[in-house]
Design a protein around this motif. Structure first.
Motif, mmCIF file in Angstrom:
data_model
loop_
_atom_site.group_PDB
_atom_site.id
_atom_site.type_symbol
_atom_site.label_atom_id
_atom_site.label_comp_id
_atom_site.label_asym_id
_atom_site.label_seq_id
_atom_site.Cartn_x
_atom_site.Cartn_y
_atom_site.Cartn_z
ATOM 1 N N ASN A 281 0.828 -1.210 0.000
ATOM 2 C CA ASN A 281 0.000 0.000 0.000
ATOM 3 C C ASN A 281 0.862 1.259 0.000
ATOM 4 O OD1 ASN A 281 -2.397 -1.483 0.023
ATOM 5 N ND2 ASN A 281 -2.483 -1.536 2.262
ATOM 6 N N PHE A 282 1.925 1.236 0.778
ATOM 7 C CA PHE A 282 2.832 2.382 0.798
ATOM 8 C C PHE A 282 3.420 2.628 -0.593
ATOM 9 C CE2 PHE A 282 7.260 3.756 0.856
ATOM 10 C CZ PHE A 282 7.151 4.992 1.483
ATOM 11 N N THR A 283 3.939 1.593 -1.194
ATOM 12 C CA THR A 283 4.612 1.729 -2.490
ATOM 13 C C THR A 283 3.664 2.255 -3.559
ATOM 14 O OG1 THR A 283 6.079 -0.117 -1.901
ATOM 15 C CG2 THR A 283 5.964 0.490 -4.228
ATOM 16 N N LYS A 284 2.418 1.817 -3.528
ATOM 17 C CA LYS A 284 1.465 2.155 -4.583
ATOM 18 C C LYS A 284 0.844 3.544 -4.428
ATOM 19 C CE LYS A 284 0.130 -2.668 -5.409
ATOM 20 N NZ LYS A 284 -0.982 -3.655 -5.328
ATOM 21 N N GLN A 285 1.240 4.290 -3.408
ATOM 22 C CA GLN A 285 0.664 5.625 -3.250
ATOM 23 C C GLN A 285 1.073 6.569 -4.366
ATOM 24 O OE1 GLN A 285 0.780 5.467 1.558
ATOM 25 N NE2 GLN A 285 0.767 7.516 0.704
ATOM 26 N N SER A 286 2.196 6.294 -4.990
ATOM 27 C CA SER A 286 2.595 7.077 -6.154
ATOM 28 C C SER A 286 3.536 6.234 -6.997
ATOM 29 C CB SER A 286 3.274 8.392 -5.745
ATOM 30 O OG SER A 286 4.471 8.142 -5.032
ATOM 31 N N PHE A 287 3.830 6.739 -8.187
ATOM 32 C CA PHE A 287 4.616 5.950 -9.147
ATOM 33 C C PHE A 287 5.398 6.891 -10.043
ATOM 34 C CE2 PHE A 287 4.801 4.402 -13.550
ATOM 35 C CZ PHE A 287 5.513 3.222 -13.388
ATOM 36 N N ILE A 288 6.666 6.563 -10.291
ATOM 37 C CA ILE A 288 7.401 7.242 -11.349
ATOM 38 C C ILE A 288 8.186 6.211 -12.150
ATOM 39 C CG2 ILE A 288 7.717 9.254 -9.831
ATOM 40 C CD1 ILE A 288 10.816 8.629 -10.135
ATOM 41 N N SER A 289 8.383 6.501 -13.434
ATOM 42 C CA SER A 289 9.228 5.655 -14.282
ATOM 43 C C SER A 289 9.938 6.547 -15.291
ATOM 44 C CB SER A 289 8.393 4.597 -15.003
ATOM 45 O OG SER A 289 9.222 3.775 -15.804
ATOM 46 N N ILE A 290 11.255 6.377 -15.386
ATOM 47 C CA ILE A 290 12.073 7.162 -16.299
ATOM 48 C C ILE A 290 13.022 6.230 -17.040
ATOM 49 C CG2 ILE A 290 11.922 9.303 -14.956
ATOM 50 C CD1 ILE A 290 14.604 8.600 -13.673
ATOM 51 N N PRO A 291 13.598 6.675 -18.157
ATOM 52 C CA PRO A 291 14.445 5.773 -18.945
ATOM 53 C C PRO A 291 15.757 5.391 -18.270
ATOM 54 C CG PRO A 291 13.671 7.622 -20.280
ATOM 55 C CD PRO A 291 13.334 7.942 -18.861
ATOM 56 N N ASP A 292 16.246 6.197 -17.347
ATOM 57 C CA ASP A 292 17.503 5.907 -16.651
ATOM 58 C C ASP A 292 17.217 4.953 -15.500
ATOM 59 O OD1 ASP A 292 19.781 5.964 -14.999
ATOM 60 O OD2 ASP A 292 20.325 7.962 -15.699
ATOM 61 N N ALA A 293 17.467 3.669 -15.728
ATOM 62 C CA ALA A 293 17.137 2.658 -14.717
ATOM 63 C C ALA A 293 17.943 2.842 -13.440
ATOM 64 C CB ALA A 293 17.376 1.261 -15.286
ATOM 65 N N ARG A 294 19.158 3.322 -13.571
ATOM 66 C CA ARG A 294 19.990 3.573 -12.392
ATOM 67 C C ARG A 294 19.360 4.639 -11.517
ATOM 68 N NH1 ARG A 294 24.894 7.533 -13.076
ATOM 69 N NH2 ARG A 294 23.181 8.313 -14.333
ATOM 70 N N MET A 295 18.931 5.753 -12.110
ATOM 71 C CA MET A 295 18.325 6.850 -11.357
ATOM 72 C C MET A 295 16.940 6.447 -10.847
ATOM 73 S SD MET A 295 18.234 10.851 -12.555
ATOM 74 C CE MET A 295 20.021 10.903 -12.755
ATOM 75 N N GLN A 296 16.201 5.734 -11.659
ATOM 76 C CA GLN A 296 14.893 5.247 -11.239
ATOM 77 C C GLN A 296 15.021 4.309 -10.053
ATOM 78 O OE1 GLN A 296 11.659 3.741 -14.045
ATOM 79 N NE2 GLN A 296 12.534 1.820 -13.342
ATOM 80 N N GLY A 297 15.960 3.385 -10.108
ATOM 81 C CA GLY A 297 16.158 2.455 -9.001
ATOM 82 C C GLY A 297 16.575 3.156 -7.725
ATOM 83 N N TYR A 298 17.376 4.198 -7.881
ATOM 84 C CA TYR A 298 17.794 4.963 -6.707
ATOM 85 C C TYR A 298 16.591 5.632 -6.049
ATOM 86 C CZ TYR A 298 20.850 7.819 -3.782
ATOM 87 O OH TYR A 298 21.488 8.390 -2.706
ATOM 88 N N TYR A 299 15.706 6.180 -6.868
ATOM 89 C CA TYR A 299 14.501 6.809 -6.336
ATOM 90 C C TYR A 299 13.690 5.812 -5.505
ATOM 91 C CZ TYR A 299 9.794 8.735 -6.107
ATOM 92 O OH TYR A 299 8.573 9.160 -5.662
ATOM 93 N N TRP A 300 13.445 4.643 -6.050
ATOM 94 C CA TRP A 300 12.618 3.668 -5.337
ATOM 95 C C TRP A 300 13.324 3.138 -4.099
ATOM 96 C CZ3 TRP A 300 7.641 3.387 -5.868
ATOM 97 C CH2 TRP A 300 7.051 3.819 -7.066
ATOM 98 N N MET A 301 14.638 2.984 -4.182
ATOM 99 C CA MET A 301 15.400 2.568 -3.006
ATOM 100 C C MET A 301 15.257 3.584 -1.879
ATOM 101 S SD MET A 301 19.485 1.669 -2.778
ATOM 102 C CE MET A 301 19.982 3.166 -3.633
ATOM 103 N N GLU A 302 15.281 4.884 -2.227
ATOM 104 C CA GLU A 302 15.177 5.907 -1.189
ATOM 105 C C GLU A 302 13.767 6.029 -0.631
ATOM 106 O OE1 GLU A 302 17.662 6.844 0.208
ATOM 107 O OE2 GLU A 302 19.134 6.292 -1.303
ATOM 108 N N GLN A 303 12.759 5.746 -1.440
ATOM 109 C CA GLN A 303 11.402 5.695 -0.879
ATOM 110 C C GLN A 303 11.317 4.607 0.179
ATOM 111 O OE1 GLN A 303 8.749 7.981 -1.882
ATOM 112 N NE2 GLN A 303 10.719 8.838 -2.485
ATOM 113 N N TYR A 304 11.927 3.477 -0.119
ATOM 114 C CA TYR A 304 11.986 2.371 0.843
ATOM 115 C C TYR A 304 12.767 2.777 2.092
ATOM 116 C CZ TYR A 304 13.926 -1.808 3.017
ATOM 117 O OH TYR A 304 14.333 -2.748 3.942
ATOM 118 N N ASN A 305 13.933 3.393 1.906
ATOM 119 C CA ASN A 305 14.762 3.767 3.052
ATOM 120 C C ASN A 305 14.057 4.769 3.963
ATOM 121 O OD1 ASN A 305 16.830 2.096 2.296
ATOM 122 N ND2 ASN A 305 18.160 3.694 1.493
ATOM 123 N N MET A 306 13.324 5.711 3.362
ATOM 124 C CA MET A 306 12.638 6.717 4.179
ATOM 125 C C MET A 306 11.568 6.062 5.051
ATOM 126 S SD MET A 306 12.670 9.964 4.842
ATOM 127 C CE MET A 306 11.664 11.237 5.608
#
Length: 774
Positions: A281-306
């Motif tokens: 439920n937390f993860t699905k509150q918002s969504f982003i996707s960009i072509p740079d998988a490295r930067m995209q993965g970093y974003y999702w990792m930091e959502q998890y860390n927060m």
């Protein structure tokens, strides 16, 4: 702030259109396959290191563990609980920054998983969608498999392990750590310590199947770490908990045992299901996707860390979160950048709930904030100095005011983000009962520091601009004062409270000096030029984050460009947060390529593989400032304006996001196809007026509402459409490009050679990600 009434005074044509809609187009429903998408964001390790910054992070907002290697025959599980702090009496009436000795974070200890053989290799994963880790460790004498998580709703760390061959006999070893301030053990040159009395040693014992490690403190009964090991067939199950007497005012040992028993009573199946549901439920509150998988993965990792580091009802995040590191010089909360950046991304990411730990800390400690101001001003002021513990005790000393070595803008900058909560939620009750009263006191503290010259102009006394020097009218605090005064005036109008101080605020505001400039741009303050590299952006805060200068005015825009260019040109002292701030300023100036380049540089030079960030010790804030900067490339809002894809780099032909939050309590979704905005979907939670700025040309616009007939205003200027909507509560408006009739909010294709970047992957991580690291 931009004025809605002035926004349309430019000489352009405005069209008034009435549309009748049958319903909300189903063509634009999202098509996010969350399981598979988040599988691609999983962190992976193909080796294991003895470096804290390469460990696997697990946490429930307060309790956490970091998993990495102790030595060639042991895996360590660091144990941390955020609110475990010393409880010595404060002595800050005479000693600055004594909080690093009186109430610092304290170490707890680590659990070692000892192996019979030498460790040969590792294959480990961190599933951030389910917030659990699995791994296989190969040794010279067999294999060890583990599963670990820190369940939501429980206060226990769970590790399940089984082994093969000569690793079948699982060997756990608890290693407690002496309760000493890290400011002592770090041997920081800034200690200024002449006498430090050590806490008593910890006491270990076994009792009724539990191993107990109790740490008494000089001024408290302290905290206890308790663990229990259960053997279920071939699997060893470790349950470990930490009790803290300060938090509950009862036996810490009893609390820790109760945590373990609660988990056992609830049952693993129910706990695990609840845990996974929460994270989904937390993860699905918002969504982003960009072509740079490295930067995209970093974003999702930091959502998890927060979400692992803090939550509503849990302690606010400091510089470590629940992942304690020994010998850090930063075992506390910092108020001149760190707290602000740590919480900066919770708004646009649609996770206002994560901000509650900070907002509640303000409310619960407001009397302390008042006492932080000099005694003669406590009747109407509040303040916070540079450093505090969770009690927010951080007095501004008279001596510091006299010598200019204080930062009076700290609390107002922090409250800037509390006020953002109102802007993004439109929670008027919170604004009236909590935000407005505290902001008044914070601004009053700055007002007390004003002197009036012969021309009737008010000047702030000499004060410090963080990371640089002192100055009269230091822009760091002058911009805070101007923003604070304008916000108080606007809030008083909104609430119709007719505050007795409003005329005073208005009089002071119009008699403050303009920001000081020269041919290179903004100065540090009056008669204080920026002459050397400056890693903080404290002198540029009128540009960002306060947005005090109008970028629609050509003269102001020119100064903003000169100022940022000059600051960036002297970047030898830049740290991670410098690049993050530079990216945000570039996005504000609609320079997408430059904004991306700064974030790219941050990742290359400063990003750690588990999402942490280091400057002599853990500094939690900068990665979250980075995710905020990334969000500002996708969406910017300053009520009533919402800009969609305002700073996209040329290389991103596609991008998408869903339910990012904007000022005015709007949820915005959008997709970009073939370098064009294909669709924008606006959901109005509270109703009201907003202006959507998009690159969809007026001739190609389709606009639909789920409530049928709708009236909007449209203008086109400089290849952008400005669509002003007067929305109803619950209304969903779809703005689409007629050339993309079936556009959907979906993950975009990665242009990276590898889609899974994070975690320790020796084959490309060291050679590619960090090739330019300082």
């Amino acid at each position: 702030m931009h004025s809605y009434n002035n926004f349309f005074k430019i000489g352009v044509c405005i069209f008034f259109i009435c549309i009748s809609i049958q319903g909300y187009s189903q063509s634009f429903n999202n098509n996010i396959q969350w399981e598979s998408f988040m599988q691609a964001q999983m962190l992976k390790w193909d080796s294991i290191s003895d470096n804290y910054y390469t460990g696997i992070l697990l946490g429930n907002g307060q309790l956490g563990t970091n998993i990495y290697k102790e030595n060639n025959q042991a895996i360590r599980f660091d144990i941390g609980r955020s609110d475990v702090t010393d409880q010595r009496p404060h002595n800050s009436d005479t000693v600055a920054f004594e909080q690093l000795l009186s109430r610092p974070r304290l170490p707890i200890g680590k659990m070692l998983l000892n192996t019979n053989g030498a460790i040969l290799s590792a294959d480990m994963q961190l599933d951030i969608y389910n917030a659990e880790s699995t791994g296989t460790i190969k040794t010279t004498k067999g294999t060890i498999h583990f599963f670990a998580y820190v369940p939501t709703g429980q206060d226990v760390i769970v590790v399940k392990v089984y082994g093969t061959a000569d690793e079948k006999n699982i060997q756990w070893q608890w290693v407690g750590e002496e309760s000493i301030s890290p400011r002592i053990t770090s041997q920081s040159k800034k200690n200024g310590i002449t006498d430090y009395q050590y806490n008593p040693s910890f006491i270990e014992k076994d009792s009724a199947g539990y191993h107990i490690c109790h740490q008494p403190l000089l001024y408290s009964n302290g905290y206890s770490t308790v663990y229990k090991v259960k053997q279920i067939i071939d699997t060893s199950v470790l349950l470990i908990a930490v009790g803290n007497e300060v938090a509950i005012n009862k036996s810490a040992t009893a609390e820790a045992i109760q945590f373990i028993n609660n988990y056992i009573k609830k049952g693993e199946s129910a706990v695990l299901q609840n845990h996974r549901n929460w994270w989904h439920n937390f993860t699905k509150q918002s969504f982003i996707s960009i072509p740079d998988a490295r930067m995209q993965g970093y974003y999702w990792m930091e959502q998890y860390n927060m979400a692992s580091a803090t939550r509503a009802g849990k302690p606010m995040v400091d510089l470590m979160g629940p992942w304690y590191k020994s010998k850090t010089p930063w075992p506390a909360i910092w108020w001149n950048l760190n707290t602000q950046l740590a919480y900066s991304s919770v708004f646009a990411s649609n996770h206002l709930e994560l901000g509650r730990s900070l907002f509640d800390a303000f409310y619960n400690n407001q009397n302390t904030l008042i006492k932080n101001a000099p005694a003669k001003w406590q009747y109407d002021a509040a303040a916070v100095n540079r450093i505090s513990s969770y009690d927010l005790h951080s007095p501004v000393l008279n001596e510091e005011i006299e010598n200019g070595k204080f930062e009076p803008g700290n609390l107002t900058w922090a409250l800037f983000y509390y006020h953002k909560y109102f802007l993004y939620s439109k929670d008027t009750n919170e604004l009236q009962t909590r935000i407005f009263p505290l902001l008044k006191r914070s601004v009053n503290f700055l007002i007390h520091l004003l002197n009036k010259d012969d021309q009737g102009i008010y000047h702030l006394v000499n004060s410090f601009s963080p990371e640089y020097s002192d100055a009269v009218d230091a822009h760091y605090s002058l911009s805070a004062l101007k923003w604070g005064l304008k916000t108080l005036i606007n809030t008083d109008r909104l609430l119709k409270s007719n505050d007795a101080d409003r005329k005073k605020w208005e009089e002071i505001l119009i008699h403050l000096p303009p920001y000081y400039t020269n041919e290179k741009g903004y100065l540090i303050g009056k008669d204080k030029e920026l002459l050397t590299g400056h890693r903080h952006f404290s002198h540029l805060m009128m540009i960002y984050p306060y947005r005090e200068v109008s970028l629609t005015d050509s003269a102001s825009l020119a100064i903003a460009n000169k100022s940022t260019n000059y600051w960036i040109s002297m970047n030898k002292k830049f740290r991670g947060y410098s690049y993050v701030a530079a990216s945000s300023m570039a996005s504000l100036l609609n320079k997408g390529n430059l904004a991306y380049n700064f974030l790219d540089t941050f990742l290359l030079k400063h990003a750690e593989v588990n999402g942490l960030y280091a400057e002599a010790g853990p500094c939690f804030e900068t990665p979250h400032g980075m995710t905020n900067s990334l969000l500002e490339m996708l969406l910017q809002s300053q009520e009533p304006i919402i800009q969609v894809f305002p700073a996209i780099p040329d290389a991103w032909e596609e991008a998408s996001f869903e339910n990012l939050r904007a000022e005015g309590a709007f949820l915005v979704s959008a997709a970009r196809k073939s370098s064009k905005t294909a669709v924008v979907i606006v959901k109005s939670e509270k109703g009201g007026i907003t202006t959507i700025v998009t690159t969809i040309p007026a001739i190609a616009l389709n606009i639909a509402s789920n409530m049928g007939k709708s009236i909007y205003q449209l203008k086109e200027e400089q290849n952008k459409s400005y669509i002003t909507l007067n929305t109803k509560v619950g209304e969903v408006i779809t703005i689409s490009h007629k050339n993309f009739p079936s556009a959907a909010i979906t993950p975009v294709k990665s242009t990276s050679f590898d889609t899974q970047w994070w975690g320790l992957q020796k084959n490309h991580k060291e050679s590619t990600l960090k090739k330019n690291r300082n």
